[in-house]
Design an enzyme around this catalytic site. Structure first.
Site, PDB file in Angstrom:
ATOM      1  N   GLN A 122      -6.142  11.276   6.048  1.00 12.39           N
ATOM      2  CA  GLN A 122      -5.643  10.230   4.914  1.00 12.39           C
ATOM      3  C   GLN A 122      -6.790   9.603   4.248  1.00 12.39           C
ATOM      4  O   GLN A 122      -6.631   9.345   2.958  1.00 12.39           O
ATOM      5  CB  GLN A 122      -4.755   8.817   5.949  1.00 12.39           C
ATOM      6  CG  GLN A 122      -3.769   9.604   6.502  1.00 12.39           C
ATOM      7  CD  GLN A 122      -2.791   8.441   7.175  1.00 12.39           C
ATOM      8  OE1 GLN A 122      -3.461   7.664   7.831  1.00 12.39           O
ATOM      9  NE2 GLN A 122      -1.609   8.617   7.334  1.00 12.39           N
TER      10      GLN A 122
ATOM     11  N   LEU B 219      -0.692   0.908  -0.958  1.00 14.87           N
ATOM     12  CA  LEU B 219       0.416   1.968  -1.000  1.00 14.87           C
ATOM     13  C   LEU B 219       1.681   1.180  -0.325  1.00 14.87           C
ATOM     14  O   LEU B 219       2.572   1.881   0.206  1.00 14.87           O
ATOM     15  CB  LEU B 219       0.078   2.934   0.052  1.00 14.87           C
ATOM     16  CG  LEU B 219      -1.323   3.904  -0.384  1.00 14.87           C
ATOM     17  CD1 LEU B 219      -1.810   4.974   0.583  1.00 14.87           C
ATOM     18  CD2 LEU B 219      -1.191   4.298  -1.859  1.00 14.87           C
TER      19      LEU B 219
ATOM     20  N   GLN C  44      -8.532 -11.853  -1.150  1.00 11.56           N
ATOM     21  CA  GLN C  44      -7.838 -10.558  -0.500  1.00 11.56           C
ATOM     22  C   GLN C  44      -6.334 -10.734  -0.453  1.00 11.56           C
ATOM     23  O   GLN C  44      -5.680 -11.466   0.209  1.00 11.56           O
ATOM     24  CB  GLN C  44      -8.351 -10.321   0.841  1.00 11.56           C
ATOM     25  CG  GLN C  44      -7.940  -9.039   1.428  1.00 11.56           C
ATOM     26  CD  GLN C  44      -8.341  -8.615   2.654  1.00 11.56           C
ATOM     27  OE1 GLN C  44      -7.608  -8.596   3.641  1.00 11.56           O
ATOM     28  NE2 GLN C  44      -9.568  -8.289   2.858  1.00 11.56           N
TER      29      GLN C  44
ATOM     30  N   TRP D 277      -6.027  -3.635  10.109  1.00 16.75           N
ATOM     31  CA  TRP D 277      -4.896  -4.251  10.396  1.00 16.75           C
ATOM     32  C   TRP D 277      -3.412  -3.281  10.576  1.00 16.75           C
ATOM     33  O   TRP D 277      -3.440  -2.245   9.963  1.00 16.75           O
ATOM     34  CB  TRP D 277      -4.279  -5.044   8.976  1.00 16.75           C
ATOM     35  CG  TRP D 277      -2.877  -5.895   9.048  1.00 16.75           C
ATOM     36  CD1 TRP D 277      -2.566  -6.686  10.051  1.00 16.75           C
ATOM     37  CD2 TRP D 277      -1.972  -5.702   8.119  1.00 16.75           C
ATOM     38  NE1 TRP D 277      -1.396  -7.092   9.880  1.00 16.75           N
ATOM     39  CE2 TRP D 277      -0.915  -6.740   8.615  1.00 16.75           C
ATOM     40  CE3 TRP D 277      -1.844  -5.196   6.861  1.00 16.75           C
ATOM     41  CZ2 TRP D 277       0.185  -6.859   7.671  1.00 16.75           C
ATOM     42  CZ3 TRP D 277      -0.680  -5.518   6.171  1.00 16.75           C
ATOM     43  CH2 TRP D 277       0.440  -6.198   6.748  1.00 16.75           C
TER      44      TRP D 277
ATOM     45  N   TYR E 226      -6.479  -9.339  14.424  1.00 15.68           N
ATOM     46  CA  TYR E 226      -5.877  -8.248  14.778  1.00 15.68           C
ATOM     47  C   TYR E 226      -6.031  -7.945  15.985  1.00 15.68           C
ATOM     48  O   TYR E 226      -7.043  -7.518  16.627  1.00 15.68           O
ATOM     49  CB  TYR E 226      -6.673  -7.322  13.735  1.00 15.68           C
ATOM     50  CG  TYR E 226      -6.598  -7.492  12.249  1.00 15.68           C
ATOM     51  CD1 TYR E 226      -5.439  -8.565  11.670  1.00 15.68           C
ATOM     52  CD2 TYR E 226      -7.504  -7.190  11.277  1.00 15.68           C
ATOM     53  CE1 TYR E 226      -5.366  -8.463  10.259  1.00 15.68           C
ATOM     54  CE2 TYR E 226      -7.511  -7.191   9.961  1.00 15.68           C
ATOM     55  CZ  TYR E 226      -6.570  -8.065   9.561  1.00 15.68           C
ATOM     56  OH  TYR E 226      -6.317  -8.408   8.122  1.00 15.68           O
TER      57      TYR E 226
ATOM     58  N   ASN F  40      -7.137   9.787   0.091  1.00 15.74           N
ATOM     59  CA  ASN F  40      -7.311   8.502  -0.456  1.00 15.74           C
ATOM     60  C   ASN F  40      -8.374   8.205  -1.382  1.00 15.74           C
ATOM     61  O   ASN F  40      -8.454   7.732  -2.478  1.00 15.74           O
ATOM     62  CB  ASN F  40      -6.921   7.241   0.505  1.00 15.74           C
ATOM     63  CG  ASN F  40      -5.794   7.010   1.156  1.00 15.74           C
ATOM     64  OD1 ASN F  40      -4.707   7.735   0.457  1.00 15.74           O
ATOM     65  ND2 ASN F  40      -5.721   6.401   2.213  1.00 15.74           N
TER      66      ASN F  40
END
Length: 319
Positions: free
Chosen positions: A289, A208, A177, A21, A54, A293
């Site tokens: 990233q 986040l 979700q 997304w 998306y 994470n």
């Protein structure tokens, strides 16, 4: 990487999952997206999330293309339907027609025979729940969907879905979700208790807070290379760019520093403290990233640390 069951099902998914997304097929170049997805797979992430809406299928295309070189049985792939995919009256919602057509369109775009999880992307007030669940059950029996899920359904709607499935002997949903992070916690009061009762796990998005919990934003300061500065995708982050939220972020940085971890790692570990969460769904625009994470799966927050975090979030003083 560590793995949890997806709700009451026997399916094992990585505690950190990767979504598409606002990133793949949009703000991230395809070659960088591919490297990021490959890094996720290498680090043990087996759960990859997308949706028809998306970028009108581009998110699905980029993600599935990057995963093509891996055995299909080695990863869990998802898609969704509900939001408009055209201008016609039947180009949206959860009718038998729209769900069936969109699932087949997604399979064709992703060049796969089945998706592991199919989500009802929102609740459709205009379509009977039994029509939608019967359609998904039929597609499950055809082997085109393995598990049913919903996204951002309320506790009452989840209960309705389970009751309807049981009444007509249909496959139950096993996953919801919702958005969930330190600043968006509505699921704790009703959604999680109902989900625990019926064996529905949470795969949470925006853990986040649209990047605010990365720690890069300060009051009245927006980095030029950040999501907040990108006008094509920044409308979702605006609600988090408030002075009181950003002040809390600065305090949370201190807790992370005390643990010798980064703020994103703390924020994700805080999500994973919740046993009803099956996976925290991240969005990553570069491989580094993902590397950062995934460290969250090895962090166990003590009661003392959780109390410190809670006191910051509730604006209480703490020792």
């Amino acid at each position: 990487m560590k793995y949890r069951r997806l709700g009451r099902s026997g399916l094992k998914v990585s505690e950190i999952s990767l979504g598409s997304w606002l990133t793949y097929g949009k703000s991230v170049e395809d070659n960088i997206a591919e490297k990021t997805i490959h890094k996720a797979y290498e680090l043990g992430i087996n759960f990859f999330d997308s949706a028809n809406v998306y970028e009108r299928g581009e998110g699905e295309r980029v993600m599935s293309s990057a995963l093509k070189e891996y055995p299909r049985e080695s990863y869990v792939l998802t898609t969704k339907a509900f939001w408009p995919m055209g201008d016609g009256p039947n180009d949206r919602g959860l009718s038998r027609k729209h769900v069936t057509e969109q699932l087949h369109a997604s399979l064709k775009r992703m060049d796969v025979d089945y998706v592991d999880v199919f989500y009802c992307h929102r609740y459709d007030k205009e379509t009977p729940v039994d029509e939608t669940l019967r359609t998904i059950d039929d597609l499950i029996r055809q082997g085109k969907i393995l598990y049913a899920g919903v996204s951002e359904w309320s506790a009452a709607q989840i209960e309705e879905a389970v009751g309807t499935a049981d009444k007509y002997l249909l496959d139950r949903i096993v996953v919801n979700q919702p958005q969930y992070n330190m600043f968006h916690r509505y699921i704790e009061s009703e959604v999680i208790p109902v989900s625990e009762k019926y064996g529905v796990g949470q795969v949470v998005f925006s853990p986040l807070a649209q990047g605010v919990l990365s720690g890069k934003y300060k009051p009245n300061q927006v980095p030029q290379d950040s999501r907040a500065a990108n006008e094509s995708i920044n409308r979702f982050i605006q609600g988090f760019l408030k002075e009181d939220v950003l002040n809390k972020v600065e305090q949370l940085k201190g807790v992370a520093k005390e643990l010798d971890i980064t703020l994103p790692t703390l924020a994700l570990a805080w999500i994973l403290r919740q046993p009803n969460v099956s996976s925290a769904l991240i969005g990553a625009s570069r491989p580094s990233q993902v590397e950062e994470n995934v460290k969250a799966v090895d962090v166990q927050l003590t009661d003392d640390i959780q109390e410190k975090v809670e006191s910051i979030l509730e604006n209480k003083s703490h020792d």
